[in-house]
Design a protein around this motif. Structure first.
Motif, PDB file in Angstrom:
ATOM      1  N   PRO A 158       3.349   3.680 -16.250  1.00  0.00           N
ATOM      2  CA  PRO A 158       2.814   3.552 -17.608  1.00  0.00           C
ATOM      3  C   PRO A 158       2.587   4.938 -18.230  1.00  0.00           C
ATOM      4  N   HIS A 174      -1.603   7.103 -18.675  1.00  0.00           N
ATOM      5  CA  HIS A 174      -2.369   7.842 -17.673  1.00  0.00           C
ATOM      6  C   HIS A 174      -1.718   9.185 -17.411  1.00  0.00           C
ATOM      7  N   THR A 175      -2.476  10.040 -16.759  1.00  0.00           N
ATOM      8  CA  THR A 175      -2.004  11.385 -16.411  1.00  0.00           C
ATOM      9  C   THR A 175      -0.671  11.363 -15.666  1.00  0.00           C
ATOM     10  N   HIS A 176      -0.545  10.469 -14.700  1.00  0.00           N
ATOM     11  CA  HIS A 176       0.646  10.476 -13.855  1.00  0.00           C
ATOM     12  C   HIS A 176       1.923  10.272 -14.688  1.00  0.00           C
ATOM     13  N   PHE A 181       7.518  -1.166 -13.954  1.00  0.00           N
ATOM     14  CA  PHE A 181       8.174  -1.169 -12.644  1.00  0.00           C
ATOM     15  C   PHE A 181       8.773  -2.549 -12.370  1.00  0.00           C
ATOM     16  N   THR A 201       2.381   1.812  -4.281  1.00  0.00           N
ATOM     17  CA  THR A 201       2.918   0.444  -4.421  1.00  0.00           C
ATOM     18  C   THR A 201       4.418   0.469  -4.718  1.00  0.00           C
ATOM     19  N   SER A 258      -1.786   9.321  -7.060  1.00  0.00           N
ATOM     20  CA  SER A 258      -2.759   8.439  -7.726  1.00  0.00           C
ATOM     21  C   SER A 258      -3.550   7.588  -6.752  1.00  0.00           C
ATOM     22  N   ARG A 311       1.149  14.222  -3.567  1.00  0.00           N
ATOM     23  CA  ARG A 311       0.325  15.225  -4.266  1.00  0.00           C
ATOM     24  C   ARG A 311      -0.981  14.560  -4.691  1.00  0.00           C
ATOM     25  N   MET A 365      -6.336  14.241 -10.546  1.00  0.00           N
ATOM     26  CA  MET A 365      -7.385  13.444 -11.198  1.00  0.00           C
ATOM     27  C   MET A 365      -7.195  13.568 -12.700  1.00  0.00           C
ATOM     28  N   MET A 382      -3.090  17.876 -11.837  1.00  0.00           N
ATOM     29  CA  MET A 382      -2.774  17.948 -10.404  1.00  0.00           C
ATOM     30  C   MET A 382      -3.453  19.164  -9.766  1.00  0.00           C
ATOM     31  N   SER A 426      -6.513   0.283  -7.102  1.00  0.00           N
ATOM     32  CA  SER A 426      -5.626  -0.862  -6.891  1.00  0.00           C
ATOM     33  C   SER A 426      -4.305  -0.605  -7.602  1.00  0.00           C
ATOM     34  N   GLY A 427      -3.240  -0.464  -6.835  1.00  0.00           N
ATOM     35  CA  GLY A 427      -1.930  -0.204  -7.439  1.00  0.00           C
ATOM     36  C   GLY A 427      -1.939   1.043  -8.316  1.00  0.00           C
ATOM     37  N   TYR A 431      -4.404   2.004 -10.217  1.00  0.00           N
ATOM     38  CA  TYR A 431      -5.400   1.898 -11.291  1.00  0.00           C
ATOM     39  C   TYR A 431      -6.786   2.021 -10.693  1.00  0.00           C
ATOM     40  N   PHE A 489      -1.125  -3.699  -3.259  1.00  0.00           N
ATOM     41  CA  PHE A 489      -1.845  -2.809  -4.166  1.00  0.00           C
ATOM     42  C   PHE A 489      -2.687  -1.744  -3.454  1.00  0.00           C
ATOM     43  N   ARG A 507      -7.098  -7.550 -16.735  1.00  0.00           N
ATOM     44  CA  ARG A 507      -6.662  -8.390 -15.619  1.00  0.00           C
ATOM     45  C   ARG A 507      -6.697  -7.651 -14.265  1.00  0.00           C
ATOM     46  N   ARG A 556     -10.200 -10.674  -6.965  1.00  0.00           N
ATOM     47  CA  ARG A 556      -9.228 -11.629  -6.416  1.00  0.00           C
ATOM     48  C   ARG A 556      -9.960 -12.756  -5.706  1.00  0.00           C
TER      49      ARG A 556
END
Ligand code: MCA
Ligand code: AMP
Length: 503
Positions: A203, A206-208, A230, A250, A276, A298, A301, A306, A403-404, A406, A436, A467, A472
């Motif tokens: 996505p 985010h930073t990544h 993905f 993931t 991440s 790597r 945050m 990095m 999680s995954g 996030y 995840f 979501r 879960r």
């Protein structure tokens, strides 16, 4: 330079007709065309009255046009505020009221709902997953040339919200130089060149996906295969035309689970980067035995970009995040006293360097708690440096679930659960999950005499949470394990739940 970040990333490509990205439908967009698009958007923002330093909040699907908004903001000295597409309107309301954006860009399908929570005076523009909406319609009326606004190293380029362990999300203020210095360092360390083709499936909120992937590509004059998200089949199909993949763990476990992911398919690849979230040593080893490639892990945050990376040429050691990046001071300190610890001891990872953010938006006290006067940022990650200088993350002092890729802050979910009738108290933890990495599980202690229905509790919190943050499973327990200080022992809960999967 006139515009500290825009010029070296994009400005110098103004007449470059080489491809910058190939969209999902196969259309190639040259640097020149991309920059023309961003110029039109920048002119539109100026026509609307946006001034340097104003914020532009964006919650839209990934598309080349959505990426052009980033370049347009840099052009005008506007501060980009990218937002996860999964956030509900209830979540957005906080970000928008806190950041007070001058422009809000959202999906046309959500425009009416979002307009209700937009602060007075903000303009709302729309952009759908195919790049259509009032943003691109109105921008089409504008000139495709624009003179970038003068911006210095300390001018803000973006605010990215990261949740707090105690409740309210904090907006990390990232300057032009925070992003530029990191892009230069990474492109150099990972040996990017204009011959590279990055398979981009992360996505871009985010930073990544936004800064690491896009800035490193642009500063190198490289190209991206720009996937909307993905999708395993699409990745497998496009790998032969790529040289680099960047992903969260993931991505790699899903690829390994597919028999079509073979040594031959990736024989030509130059680099696989992971970050991440922790990459299990087992995944690293399976990947190497399947493909012959060693994933380069790597560490970063939102607040710092990095910080550390395994080497490009040297040994990429499984279970470690390598060495501090050139120009980054990294130390391990006693979490209680802040005193530096010798190599080999486990302690708080602290970092300092041109990559470290300018503080939290309108939160001077929070900034002072985490960013020392000496410039060291207290990451909340616990680590150790081994005899060879490799850094490993061994835990987190912050109460965080990843999680995954996030981040999910348990407190945010606990506050919602605790407010529901029939709930005495709650504790939210992450348990191991094969896909995840971690999955969210909530423990709920019923209020005296109550017997709440877990499915109903979930239904009640659902509209308020993206979501990916939904538990879960919600399990009723008689009491929460506590230590002698009365603090909930989340590790005990985690062990209990990990050993007793949902039934
Ligand atoms: C999707 N779902 C999730 C997640 N993603 N649930 C928990 N955690 C997630 N990460 C939900 C979906 O809504 C769906 O719900 C169900 O889980 C299954 O979705 P699936 O189709 O399997 O998911 P997907 O669409 O394939 O997405 C999985 C993903 C994605 C590709 C791993 O989450 C992703 O792109 N993650 C990358 C995040 C990232 O870029 N992080 C970088 C942060 P339902 O069944 O109800 O529909 S930057 C950072 O951390 C720092 C700076 C750093 O170091 O990089
Ligand atoms: P964020 O707040 O989204 O920027 O997430 C940053 C956090 O992700 C860090 O503080 C770490 O806890 C975690 N993280 C990032 N990269 C890695 C990695 N390679 N291994 C383990 N954790 C990581």
């Amino acid at each position: 330079m006139a515009n500290h970040l825009f010029d070296p990333l994009f400005g110098r490509h103004a007449s470059n007709t080489a491809a910058f990205l190939t969209a999902d439908d196969g259309t190639a967009l040259s640097y020149r065309a991309f920059l023309g698009l961003s110029a039109r958007m920048a002119n539109l923002f100026t026509t609307l009255g946006a001034k340097k330093g104003d914020r532009v909040a964006v919650q839209v699907s990934k598309s080349p046009e959505a990426l052009a908004v980033y370049a347009a903001c840099l052009r005008c000295g506007l501060v980009l505020l990218p937002l996860n597409t999964g956030y509900t309107t209830a979540e957005l309301e906080y970000f928008l009221s806190d950041a007070e954006p001058f422009i809000v860009i959202c999906d046309p399908a959500k425009a009416t709902e979002i307009a209700m929570v937009v602060p007075g005076g903000s303009r709302v523009l729309t952009l759908d997953s195919r790049g259509r909406g009032s943003l691109t319609e109105d921008a089409a009326e504008e000139e495709d040339i624009q003179t970038p606004v003068v911006c210095g190293p300390d001018d803000l380029a973006a605010i990215l919200y990261t949740s707090g362990t105690t409740g309210r999300s904090k907006g990390a203020m990232l300057s032009h130089d925070n992003l530029l210095s990191n892009a230069r360092t990474l492109a150099d360390l990972w040996r990017f060149s204009e011959n590279d083709v990055l398979l981009h499936a992360l996505p871009i909120f985010h930073t990544h996906g936004l800064f690491v992937a896009v800035n490193v590509t642009a500063i190198s004059g490289a190209r991206m295969l720009f996937h909307p998200g993905f999708k395993l089949e699409r990745i497998l199909m496009d790998l032969p035309g790529a040289t680099v993949l960047m992903g969260v763990p993931t991505f790699y476990t899903r690829l390994l689970d597919d028999p079509g992911f073979t040594r031959e398919r990736v024989a030509h690849m130059r680099l696989f980067v992971s970050g991440s979230a922790p990459l299990l040593a087992e995944t690293h080893e399976r990947f190497e035995s399947r493909t012959g490639h060693r994933i380069l892990e790597r560490y970063g945050m939102t607040e710092t970009n990095m910080n550390a990376s395994n080497p490009y040429a040297g040994e990429r050691r499984a279970g470690t995040i390598g060495f501090p990046l050139p120009g980054v001071d990294l130390r391990i300190t006693d979490p209680e006293t802040g005193r530096p610890l010798p190599d080999g001891d486990v302690g708080m990872i602290e970092v300092r360097g041109p990559n470290v953010f300018k503080g939290y938006w309108r939160m001077p006290e929070k900034t002072a708690e985490e960013l020392r006067d000496s410039g060291f940022f207290i990451t909340g990650d616990l680590g150790r440096i081994d005899a060879d200088g490799y850094l490993s993350i061994v835990g987190r002092q912050k109460d965080l679930i990843i999680s995954g890729g996030y981040n999910i802050y348990p407190k945010e979910i606990e506050v919602l659960l605790d407010a529901l009738p029939g709930v005495g108290e709650s504790a939210v933890v992450g348990i191991p999950d094969a896909d995840f990495g971690e999955a969210v599980i909530a423990a709920v202690v019923p209020a005296p005499g109550a017997r709440p229905d877990p499915a109903e509790l979930l239904e009640r919190i659902r509209p308020k949470l993206a979501r990916f943050k939904h538990p879960r499973d919600i399990r009723l327990v008689e009491e929460l394990p506590r230590n002698t200080m009365g603090k909930v022992q989340k590790n005990v809960l985690r062990d209990q739940f990990s050993n007793a999967p949902a039934g």
